[in-house]
Design an enzyme around this catalytic site. Structure first.
Site, PDB file in Angstrom:
ATOM      1  N   ASP A 220       0.963  -0.818   0.304  1.00 13.53           N
ATOM      2  CA  ASP A 220      -0.233   0.110  -0.336  1.00 13.53           C
ATOM      3  C   ASP A 220       0.745   1.183   0.000  1.00 13.53           C
ATOM      4  OD1 ASP A 220      -2.574  -1.189   0.663  1.00 13.53           O
ATOM      5  OD2 ASP A 220      -2.529  -1.816   2.330  1.00 13.53           O
TER       6      ASP A 220
ATOM      7  N   LYS B  36       0.063  -8.062  -1.773  1.00  8.90           N
ATOM      8  CA  LYS B  36      -1.355  -7.336  -2.070  1.00  8.90           C
ATOM      9  C   LYS B  36      -0.465  -6.339  -2.986  1.00  8.90           C
ATOM     10  CE  LYS B  36      -3.523  -4.158  -0.439  1.00  8.90           C
ATOM     11  NZ  LYS B  36      -4.330  -3.975   0.641  1.00  8.90           N
TER      12      LYS B  36
ATOM     13  N   ASP C  23      -6.017  -6.571  -5.117  1.00  8.68           N
ATOM     14  CA  ASP C  23      -6.718  -6.093  -4.047  1.00  8.68           C
ATOM     15  C   ASP C  23      -8.120  -5.590  -4.798  1.00  8.68           C
ATOM     16  OD1 ASP C  23      -9.078  -6.375  -1.452  1.00  8.68           O
ATOM     17  OD2 ASP C  23      -7.404  -5.318  -0.547  1.00  8.68           O
ATOM     18  N   LEU C  24      -9.191  -5.140  -5.527  1.00  3.49           N
ATOM     19  CA  LEU C  24      -9.410  -3.989  -6.088  1.00  3.49           C
ATOM     20  C   LEU C  24     -11.130  -3.840  -5.794  1.00  3.49           C
ATOM     21  CD1 LEU C  24      -8.077  -4.487 -10.111  1.00  3.49           C
ATOM     22  CD2 LEU C  24      -6.969  -3.101  -7.890  1.00  3.49           C
ATOM     23  N   LYS C  25     -11.131  -5.302  -5.113  1.00  3.33           N
ATOM     24  CA  LYS C  25     -12.590  -5.427  -4.800  1.00  3.33           C
ATOM     25  C   LYS C  25     -14.382  -5.045  -5.768  1.00  3.33           C
ATOM     26  CE  LYS C  25     -11.727  -4.377   0.148  1.00  3.33           C
ATOM     27  NZ  LYS C  25      -9.288  -4.326  -0.279  1.00  3.33           N
TER      28      LYS C  25
ATOM     29  N   ASP D  67     -19.755  -4.694  -8.960  1.00  4.69           N
ATOM     30  CA  ASP D  67     -20.173  -3.819 -10.598  1.00  4.69           C
ATOM     31  C   ASP D  67     -21.526  -4.727 -11.050  1.00  4.69           C
ATOM     32  OD1 ASP D  67     -20.152  -1.821 -12.864  1.00  4.69           O
ATOM     33  OD2 ASP D  67     -18.726  -1.572 -13.110  1.00  4.69           O
ATOM     34  N   ILE D  68     -22.076  -4.793 -12.605  1.00 12.14           N
ATOM     35  CA  ILE D  68     -22.680  -5.326 -12.272  1.00 12.14           C
ATOM     36  C   ILE D  68     -22.228  -6.679 -13.380  1.00 12.14           C
ATOM     37  CG2 ILE D  68     -24.158  -3.129 -13.798  1.00 12.14           C
ATOM     38  CD1 ILE D  68     -23.470  -3.664 -16.547  1.00 12.14           C
ATOM     39  N   PRO D  69     -22.914  -7.305 -13.170  1.00 17.25           N
ATOM     40  CA  PRO D  69     -22.559  -8.624 -13.477  1.00 17.25           C
ATOM     41  C   PRO D  69     -21.201  -8.711 -14.872  1.00 17.25           C
ATOM     42  CG  PRO D  69     -24.081  -9.846 -13.093  1.00 17.25           C
ATOM     43  CD  PRO D  69     -24.399  -7.749 -13.154  1.00 17.25           C
ATOM     44  N   ASN D  70     -21.912  -8.801 -15.928  1.00 16.03           N
ATOM     45  CA  ASN D  70     -20.782  -8.453 -16.899  1.00 16.03           C
ATOM     46  C   ASN D  70     -19.557  -7.947 -17.048  1.00 16.03           C
ATOM     47  OD1 ASN D  70     -20.583  -9.311 -19.832  1.00 16.03           O
ATOM     48  ND2 ASN D  70     -20.455  -7.189 -20.882  1.00 16.03           N
TER      49      ASN D  70
ATOM     50  N   THR E 147     -12.836  -5.034   7.393  1.00 12.54           N
ATOM     51  CA  THR E 147     -12.406  -5.435   9.248  1.00 12.54           C
ATOM     52  C   THR E 147     -12.600  -3.502   9.683  1.00 12.54           C
ATOM     53  OG1 THR E 147      -9.992  -4.759   8.003  1.00 12.54           O
ATOM     54  CG2 THR E 147     -10.604  -7.274   9.103  1.00 12.54           C
TER      55      THR E 147
ATOM     56  N   GLN F 151      -8.421  -0.097  11.675  1.00  6.30           N
ATOM     57  CA  GLN F 151      -9.030  -1.003  11.066  1.00  6.30           C
ATOM     58  C   GLN F 151      -9.561  -1.459  12.544  1.00  6.30           C
ATOM     59  OE1 GLN F 151      -8.875  -2.874   9.288  1.00  6.30           O
ATOM     60  NE2 GLN F 151      -7.047  -3.406   8.197  1.00  6.30           N
TER      61      GLN F 151
ATOM     62  N   GLY G 255      -0.065  -5.180   6.441  1.00  7.43           N
ATOM     63  CA  GLY G 255       0.379  -3.782   5.945  1.00  7.43           C
ATOM     64  C   GLY G 255       1.843  -3.425   6.809  1.00  7.43           C
ATOM     65  N   ARG G 256       1.230  -1.585   7.358  1.00 10.61           N
ATOM     66  CA  ARG G 256       2.026  -1.259   7.741  1.00 10.61           C
ATOM     67  C   ARG G 256       2.948  -2.113   9.316  1.00 10.61           C
ATOM     68  NH1 ARG G 256      -2.745   3.046   8.489  1.00 10.61           N
ATOM     69  NH2 ARG G 256      -3.787   1.048   8.343  1.00 10.61           N
TER      70      ARG G 256
END
Length: 241
Positions: free
Chosen positions: A10, A32, A59-61, A64-67, A121, A198, A218-219
């Site tokens: 990050d 990541k 890790d883009l999370k 969106d719509i399925p397509n 989290t 967190q 991460g940190r």
């Protein structure tokens, strides 16, 4: 499987990320790439890590719509990402589309697993109730509900807090792999460790004992005075009795 530690890059630039990878060397081969680095460096971040022999958790999370989700995950898999996240709250059709995208974009040598994010989290029960518009609300119950939907959509794994990992493992056995972010080192204790942004954190050993397959730090490592020493502490915790 033994829980694998993933270090979150990050950071704002690819050069800084690659310096961290060089510093950690053979002590970590799984990283990541999240929104910050991917926005700054794009697909090259994944390509450079893969060229260095590292596995990549993208890790883009996706939500969106399925397509569109299917296309995004297909592209992530084609880049060589080992794991890619989508939000479970996108619904079962989106999750099913994401799984198809991973199958279409992956290769035999580098399969890509979709990981469904249940409850971030950084969110506690009060924040979750506000976001969902339902009160009272149990984080554990919501994680289990979303994990069940992910499994029904053939998603290979879920992302959840360490405090919910044992319940997910008990409910689904080996049918779902579990990735736990929000990991803090044992020094000072899990509950007493620095929380940053967190709300629900655990130590590496606690997460592994709860059934996690992947841990994201991460940190706790990248912000340490000596990241390699911190990484060795993580590995020692995971290898301990």
């Amino acid at each position: 499987m033994t829980a694998r530690a993933i270090i979150a890059l990050d950071v704002p630039t690819l050069d800084e990320a690659l310096r961290l990878v060089e510093t950690l060397g053979d002590s970590c081969r799984f990283y990541k790439v999240g929104s910050q680095l991917f926005t700054a460096a794009g697909p090259d971040a994944v390509r450079r890590l893969r060229a260095a022999g590292c596995d990549v958790f993208l890790d883009l999370k996706v939500h969106d719509i399925p397509n569109t989700a299917r296309g995004a995950v297909r592209s992530a898999a084609a880049l060589g990402a080992r794991l890619v996240t989508v939000h479970a709250s996108g619904g079962q059709p989106m999750l099913e589309a994401a799984v198809r995208g991973a199958e279409e974009g992956g290769t035999g040598s580098t399969p890509c697993d979709v990981m469904a994010v249940t409850v971030l989290t950084s969110i506690d029960a009060g924040g979750l109730a506000t976001s969902w518009g339902r009160d009272p609300l149990s984080v554990r119950d919501e994680v289990l509900r979303l994990a069940a939907m992910a499994r029904a959509a053939r998603v290979p794994g879920v992302v959840c807090g360490g405090s919910e990992a044992a319940a997910v493992r008990a409910a689904h056995g080996s049918a779902l792999s579990i990735l736990v972010p929000g990991i803090r080192l044992a020094e000072g204790g899990g509950a007493g460790a620095r929380m940053d942004d967190q709300a629900r954190v655990v130590t590496p050993r606690e997460a592994a004992a709860a059934g996690a397959d992947y841990l994201v730090l991460g940190r706790a490592v990248t912000g340490a005075p000596d990241p390699r020493v911190a990484m060795q502490a993580v590995l020692a915790e995971l290898a301990g009795p």
